[in-house]
Design an enzyme around this catalytic site. Structure first.
Site, PDB file in Angstrom:
ATOM      1  N   GLY A   8       0.844  -1.205   0.000  1.00  0.00           N
ATOM      2  CA  GLY A   8       0.000   0.000   0.000  1.00  0.00           C
ATOM      3  C   GLY A   8       0.871   1.243   0.000  1.00  0.00           C
ATOM      4  O   GLY A   8       0.558   2.243   0.654  1.00  0.00           O
ATOM      5  N   ARG A  34      -1.351   0.818  -8.203  1.00  0.00           N
ATOM      6  CA  ARG A  34      -1.243   1.973  -9.105  1.00  0.00           C
ATOM      7  C   ARG A  34       0.210   2.267  -9.469  1.00  0.00           C
ATOM      8  O   ARG A  34       0.973   2.823  -8.688  1.00  0.00           O
ATOM      9  CB  ARG A  34      -1.918   3.196  -8.475  1.00  0.00           C
ATOM     10  CG  ARG A  34      -3.436   3.129  -8.586  1.00  0.00           C
ATOM     11  CD  ARG A  34      -4.105   4.190  -7.795  1.00  0.00           C
ATOM     12  NE  ARG A  34      -3.944   3.988  -6.362  1.00  0.00           N
ATOM     13  CZ  ARG A  34      -4.423   4.809  -5.431  1.00  0.00           C
ATOM     14  NH1 ARG A  34      -5.074   5.889  -5.794  1.00  0.00           N
ATOM     15  NH2 ARG A  34      -4.245   4.557  -4.150  1.00  0.00           N
ATOM     16  N   TYR A 148     -15.413  -4.718   8.019  1.00  0.00           N
ATOM     17  CA  TYR A 148     -14.133  -4.013   8.190  1.00  0.00           C
ATOM     18  C   TYR A 148     -13.623  -4.188   9.625  1.00  0.00           C
ATOM     19  O   TYR A 148     -12.459  -4.532   9.832  1.00  0.00           O
ATOM     20  CB  TYR A 148     -14.282  -2.532   7.833  1.00  0.00           C
ATOM     21  CG  TYR A 148     -12.982  -1.768   8.003  1.00  0.00           C
ATOM     22  CD1 TYR A 148     -11.909  -1.996   7.140  1.00  0.00           C
ATOM     23  CD2 TYR A 148     -12.809  -0.849   9.036  1.00  0.00           C
ATOM     24  CE1 TYR A 148     -10.701  -1.322   7.304  1.00  0.00           C
ATOM     25  CE2 TYR A 148     -11.603  -0.174   9.202  1.00  0.00           C
ATOM     26  CZ  TYR A 148     -10.554  -0.408   8.336  1.00  0.00           C
ATOM     27  OH  TYR A 148      -9.361   0.244   8.502  1.00  0.00           O
TER      28      TYR A 148
HETATM   29  P1  NDP Z   1      -5.301   4.719   1.521  1.00  0.00           P
HETATM   30  O1  NDP Z   1      -6.548   4.385   0.778  1.00  0.00           O
HETATM   31  O2  NDP Z   1      -4.772   6.113   1.429  1.00  0.00           O
HETATM   32  O3  NDP Z   1      -4.143   3.715   1.104  1.00  0.00           O
HETATM   33  C1  NDP Z   1      -4.399   2.344   0.952  1.00  0.00           C
HETATM   34  C2  NDP Z   1      -3.216   1.707   0.243  1.00  0.00           C
HETATM   35  O4  NDP Z   1      -3.465   0.311   0.123  1.00  0.00           O
HETATM   36  C3  NDP Z   1      -3.017   2.257  -1.141  1.00  0.00           C
HETATM   37  O5  NDP Z   1      -1.631   2.410  -1.390  1.00  0.00           O
HETATM   38  C4  NDP Z   1      -3.580   1.173  -2.051  1.00  0.00           C
HETATM   39  O6  NDP Z   1      -2.845   1.155  -3.275  1.00  0.00           O
HETATM   40  C5  NDP Z   1      -3.255  -0.078  -1.228  1.00  0.00           C
HETATM   41  N1  NDP Z   1      -4.130  -1.197  -1.568  1.00  0.00           N
HETATM   42  C6  NDP Z   1      -5.465  -1.319  -1.373  1.00  0.00           C
HETATM   43  N2  NDP Z   1      -5.890  -2.498  -1.853  1.00  0.00           N
HETATM   44  C7  NDP Z   1      -4.795  -3.129  -2.354  1.00  0.00           C
HETATM   45  C8  NDP Z   1      -4.597  -4.372  -2.991  1.00  0.00           C
HETATM   46  N3  NDP Z   1      -5.595  -5.222  -3.220  1.00  0.00           N
HETATM   47  N4  NDP Z   1      -3.338  -4.715  -3.387  1.00  0.00           N
HETATM   48  C9  NDP Z   1      -2.304  -3.868  -3.178  1.00  0.00           C
HETATM   49  N5  NDP Z   1      -2.442  -2.671  -2.587  1.00  0.00           N
HETATM   50  C10 NDP Z   1      -3.673  -2.309  -2.184  1.00  0.00           C
HETATM   51  O7  NDP Z   1      -5.598   4.331   3.038  1.00  0.00           O
HETATM   52  P2  NDP Z   1      -4.707   4.417   4.379  1.00  0.00           P
HETATM   53  O8  NDP Z   1      -3.312   4.769   4.104  1.00  0.00           O
HETATM   54  O9  NDP Z   1      -5.476   5.225   5.336  1.00  0.00           O
HETATM   55  O10 NDP Z   1      -4.832   2.905   4.854  1.00  0.00           O
HETATM   56  C11 NDP Z   1      -3.726   2.060   5.053  1.00  0.00           C
HETATM   57  C12 NDP Z   1      -4.112   0.997   6.060  1.00  0.00           C
HETATM   58  O11 NDP Z   1      -4.422   1.615   7.303  1.00  0.00           O
HETATM   59  C13 NDP Z   1      -5.338   0.175   5.679  1.00  0.00           C
HETATM   60  O12 NDP Z   1      -5.110  -1.157   6.049  1.00  0.00           O
HETATM   61  C14 NDP Z   1      -6.453   0.799   6.525  1.00  0.00           C
HETATM   62  O13 NDP Z   1      -7.468  -0.127   6.795  1.00  0.00           O
HETATM   63  C15 NDP Z   1      -5.689   1.182   7.764  1.00  0.00           C
HETATM   64  N6  NDP Z   1      -6.267   2.243   8.592  1.00  0.00           N
HETATM   65  C16 NDP Z   1      -6.641   3.472   8.070  1.00  0.00           C
HETATM   66  C17 NDP Z   1      -7.144   4.456   8.911  1.00  0.00           C
HETATM   67  C18 NDP Z   1      -7.611   5.779   8.414  1.00  0.00           C
HETATM   68  O14 NDP Z   1      -8.427   6.447   9.114  1.00  0.00           O
HETATM   69  N7  NDP Z   1      -7.162   6.273   7.280  1.00  0.00           N
HETATM   70  C19 NDP Z   1      -7.228   4.243  10.364  1.00  0.00           C
HETATM   71  C20 NDP Z   1      -6.831   2.932  10.786  1.00  0.00           C
HETATM   72  C21 NDP Z   1      -6.347   2.003   9.934  1.00  0.00           C
HETATM   73  P3  NDP Z   1      -3.440   0.891  -4.738  1.00  0.00           P
HETATM   74  O15 NDP Z   1      -4.862   1.377  -4.730  1.00  0.00           O
HETATM   75  O16 NDP Z   1      -2.524   1.675  -5.623  1.00  0.00           O
HETATM   76  O17 NDP Z   1      -3.302  -0.579  -4.894  1.00  0.00           O
HETATM   77  C1  8X3 Z   2     -10.135   3.292   9.969  1.00  0.00           C
HETATM   78  C2  8X3 Z   2     -10.691   3.965  11.169  1.00  0.00           C
HETATM   79  O1  8X3 Z   2     -12.791   4.328  12.516  1.00  0.00           O
HETATM   80  O2  8X3 Z   2     -12.885   4.802  10.137  1.00  0.00           O
HETATM   81  O3  8X3 Z   2      -9.633   2.037  10.281  1.00  0.00           O
HETATM   82  O4  8X3 Z   2     -12.844   2.545  10.921  1.00  0.00           O
HETATM   83  S1  8X3 Z   2     -12.374   3.887  11.173  1.00  0.00           S
END
Ligand code: NDP
Ligand code: 8X3
Length: 248
Positions: A8, A34, A148
């Site tokens: 990611g 991407r 989720y």
């Molecule tokens: P973003 O959507 O900004 O980033 C998600 C990343 O995951 C992107 O780089 C995307 O890349 C990659 N990704 C998604 N699906 C796939 C796949 N099938 N294969 C490869 N890469 C994938 O979200 P965040 O940075 O916020 O999220 C990162 C992690 O943190 C996640 O696991 C999320 O659940 C977790 N999280 C997020 C929070 C928030 O509030 N933002 C809070 C707590 C946890 P691409 O699309 O280019 O493949």
């Molecule tokens: C992302 C935080 O609270 O939107 O993991 O699920 S929340």
């Protein structure tokens, strides 16, 4: 030079971690779907980056890519298992099967393929760190969180259990569990509806992806004998509401 494997890495936490660690002279294996985003990272940090334009759900692709890593990117001592997503906020029985499967296949199965492919390489190091991206959603349920929340509870419990299997290896495991953080997360959850996504962050203070990268870098800087099992963090604007009580 140390090497980190980050899934990611094209957005949000993964991208911020890739940049922060590259600035600390790490070599980075940056995985995401991407390609153009990964190319931008390569343009910025040149030979320090090795991109894997892959979907974590592609089981064969993940194992093949790890097997075929260039020799100078094989000494991985940090795994940031971060790729993941939430889709929708509907009640579970209104959620499409496609969205259910997409979350389970990415946040659990893809996450496990990456861990299974990388841990044998980590075991070759004198010491190593695994950071699994859980969430506050893995501990506290909320309406519309259903699948989720379940996937992140999996990440949390798996992270703890994995420590038993890694006993004696000097590989540390940390479940990073952030709360509200502005990335592309909500845009993905609302399938590109930017208005709905922006509402999530309206009139409040949220964590940034750089905050998460900073937390990970500070854990990496701790003395070798300390393992942080779990680190849960929220912006100061976020706390808990009441249990809901149905009244008649
Ligand atoms: P973003 O959507 O900004 O980033 C998600 C990343 O995951 C992107 O780089 C995307 O890349 C990659 N990704 C998604 N699906 C796939 C796949 N099938 N294969 C490869 N890469 C994938 O979200 P965040 O940075 O916020 O999220 C990162 C992690 O943190 C996640 O696991 C999320 O659940 C977790 N999280 C997020 C929070 C928030 O509030 N933002 C809070 C707590 C946890 P691409 O699309 O280019 O493949
Ligand atoms: C992302 C935080 O609270 O939107 O993991 O699920 S929340």
């Amino acid at each position: 030079m140390k090497t980190a494997f980050i899934t990611g890495a094209s957005s949000g936490f993964g991208l911020a971690c890739a940049k922060a660690l590259a600035k600390k002279d790490f070599k980075i294996i940056a995985l995401a779907r991407r390609k153009e985003r990964l190319e931008a990272l390569e343009a910025e940090f040149k030979d320090q980056i090795y991109s894997l334009n892959l979907d974590v759900r592609d089981k064969e692709g993940i194992f093949k890519a790890v097997e075929n890593l260039p020799e100078d990117f094989k000494n991985i001592s940090v795994l940031i298992n971060n790729a993941g997503l939430a889709l929708g906020v509907q009640k579970f029985d209104e959620l499409s099967l496609e969205d259910i499967e997409s979350m389970v296949d990415t946040n659990i199965k893809g996450f496990l393929y990456v861990a299974r492919a990388i841990i044998p390489l980590l075991r070759k190091q004198k010491s190593a760190n695994i950071f699994n991206l859980g969430s506050v959603a893995g501990r506290y349920p909320y309406p519309g969180g259903n699948v989720y929340c379940g996937t992140k509870a999996f990440v949390r419990q798996f992270s703890l259990a994995l420590r038993n299997d890694l006993r004696g290896s000097n590989i540390k495991v940390t479940n990073i569990a952030p709360g509200l953080c502005k990335t592309e997360f909500s845009e993905v959850r609302f399938k590109g509806d930017k208005q709905k996504a922006d509402l999530v962050y309206e009139n409040t203070k949220f964590l940034s992806a750089e905050d998460i990268a900073e937390v990970i870098c500070s854990i990496l800087a701790l003395p070798e004998h300390i393992n942080i099992n779990e680190l849960e963090l929220m912006p100061v604007t976020q706390s808990w509401d009441n249990f809901y009580i149905e009244r008649f």
